[in-house]
Enzyme design. Sequence first.
Site: not given
Length: 580
Positions: A127, A224
């Site tokens: 993000h 991630h």
Amino acid sequence: MTGGGASGDPDALRILVATDNHLGVHEKDQVRKDDAFITFREIFEIAKREKVDAVFLGGDLFDVNKPSRETMVRTMEILREYCLNDDPVQLEVLSDQAVNFPRRGCVNYEDPNYNVGLPVFMIHGNHDDPAGGENLSALDLLATCNLVNYFGKHTLSGGGAGKIKLKPVLMQKGRTRLALYGLGYIRDARLHQMFSVKGNVEWARPENTEATALTSWFNMMLIHQNRVSHTPKNAISERYLPSWLDLVVWGHEHECLVEPTDFGDFHVSQPGSSVATSLVEGEAKQKKIMLLEVKADPEAPNEAPFWRATPINLETTRPFKYRHVSLMELARLPVDEGGLGENWAPPDAAADVDGPAERRAGRRPPAAAHEAWVRDALEKNVHEMIDDALAPFRAAHRDGSGPGTEAPLPLIRLRVDYTGGFGTINAQRFGQKFVGKVANPDDVVQFHKSAARRRKEEGAAAEAERARAAAEEETIGNPVMADQRRIENLVSANLAKGLQLLSENDLSNALDDFVNRDPSAISRLVERRMKETQALVDQEAAADVESDEEMTEHIRKAVAESVARAAPTERAAAAAAAEA
């Protein structure tokens, strides 16, 4: 671990670990806009209470790639309040700081112009990943302001899938040593391809000397990436990671599985998100963070250190209850228990269809025959879920403590299987009855049909179509994956056959960047591919080309080679096919 719990122990390294804070999520929702910030502040209150040496954040600090000014200011205010002070930092970074933190060149608490009392080390997620010509993200702004230590951003080198080399941040407290590896988000398909080709992902290790044996390091990694396999190439398997790691902290997945679990020779912890960003079952679990304690063996400092991980509940997260109900099962209950009676039987499959003949005859469609009962049954379930969600709060305030404190509006998601001839009701109109009682009145209920029923109704529908539908359903609660899947489908359906200079993968990734991160992504991709193709033409074309036809053939070959270099290698494709 023995003797490492006392914060005053000079060898006890204490670290607070969290992932997926998603600051700025639901920013336009007046009820939920503060949720992420309230919990983010609680995380640093816990860090202060536990007197930790550092905070590690595993990606997606922000919910969007370009956070609003309000989100940036509120984030910086919290970091300044808790991180800038005169507390001594007992961590020493032994590795080359110019390599670990290339933009600043040093860890933030060693900057003589700032008093940093609580260092934060973090990687980026999908993000808030870097983009643009300078490859910058909002995290670079925080690092430039000396509020965080941003690492794990890798520039891909080499042709094809690219290559990366992971170099750890080597830190020491007393006799305890920790090697921290960071891998910020890279597109799963590309990273999967890199891991599939031997030598494309390299791992640097600390030097093995008499003074600091290789075995004395606690090897930890922040990553991630997708862990749950939505498609074979859109996830990273734990088996790709080296066995000498001790602990892997996995960001991106929002379900809280914070207790470390064995995976061969190392452990994996998945803290999950600190705020509910979507109304899926995995988000309804208790939100937690992790206190990690590492301490060198006092009797054998060159052997593997002791360590333990302690989950800590987050108390400020908004209550969230998730429930799945089947209307068919509810209908079979006795009437006095809210059902339609034991003699009720579902109508034929044909009754699910509100056909024109039925309408001409003036008969009420079976799907609507029990609409009032459906509405009453769902209302009863929602009221029960609200009571369950608020029960802990009411118990904590039973003695009247905390005057003026109001119970938070809970998040409620009722997933309803309407198989069996039942119809749906208007979800938004239904939710209006719970305005002021729940935080999400517009999407309290979600209707679906069971997979078995869908298969029966589809009959001889293609297996590929069912798999596609299942994959689409898995994107619920993962907006980034849903957007990427829509882009891939658009490219595949409309553009793939006409592409010459760009590969399908090229254009799909560039469109994703264009929509979510970088308005110049497509133009920069075309410019880069043009330069590559022109260079190949210059290499291949003979100086004595005599005809336009020969030059056209050289250009055609150069274009084909350029596209082939951008596409997955045969070896990677074979590995992916074998895994599938």
